[in-house]
Design a protein around this motif. Structure first.
Motif, short mmCIF file in Angstrom:
data_model
loop_
_atom_site.label_atom_id
_atom_site.label_comp_id
_atom_site.label_asym_id
_atom_site.label_seq_id
_atom_site.Cartn_x
_atom_site.Cartn_y
_atom_site.Cartn_z
N LYS A 191 0.71 -1.28 0.03
CA LYS A 191 0.15 -0.01 -0.01
C LYS A 191 0.94 1.24 0.03
O LYS A 191 1.71 1.40 0.83
N PHE A 192 0.61 2.04 -0.65
CA PHE A 192 1.38 3.63 -0.62
C PHE A 192 0.33 4.69 -1.28
O PHE A 192 -0.75 4.24 -1.70
N ASP A 248 -2.68 5.28 1.05
CA ASP A 248 -3.69 4.29 0.84
C ASP A 248 -4.59 4.47 -0.24
O ASP A 248 -5.94 4.13 -0.23
#
Length: 122
Positions: A18-19, A22
């Protein structure tokens, strides 16, 4: 060819990164794949000046490795776009005619189900 059937199954453990607060996800997965296919071929041959139809059924089983790379980006809390690439090269096949290689690319909308709550500010 009259009839045919193809089936493929795979077990692909993986991980989701996740980046971008979000909003973006990168999924990587891989594992073993097993499949089978069968088809029926109808041919017509001449025997003693008569045409005779024959049906032959061919079947095979395949074993391979499955790979998956997927990316999703969400424009809102619930709606986004996704793209994925899947590759399944065959390592072993009981068929005498060759091996299979399954490759597909998907681009589609992505939806999150339920309500996505905002993170608490500190």
């Amino acid at each position: 060819m009259n009839k045919g059937l193809v089936w493929n199954s795979r077990i692909m453990p993986g991980y989701t990164f996740k980046f971008a607060k979000d909003k973006a996800y990168l999924r990587l997965a891989g594992g073993p794949a097993v499949g089978t296919f069968g088809y029926e071929v109808e041919t017509e041959v001449k025997v003693a000046d008569k045409k005779v139809k024959t049906k032959t059924v061919h079947t095979a089983m395949t074993i391979g490795l499955a790979f998956h790379i997927g990316f999703e980006y969400f424009f809102t809390n619930l709606v986004g776009i996704g793209i994925s690439i899947n590759e399944i090269p065959t390592l072993y096949s009981t068929s005498g005619v060759g091996r299979a290689n399954i490759f597909n690319v998907k681009v589609c909308p992505s939806f999150r189900l339920g309500e996505k709550k905002q993170a608490a500010k500190k």
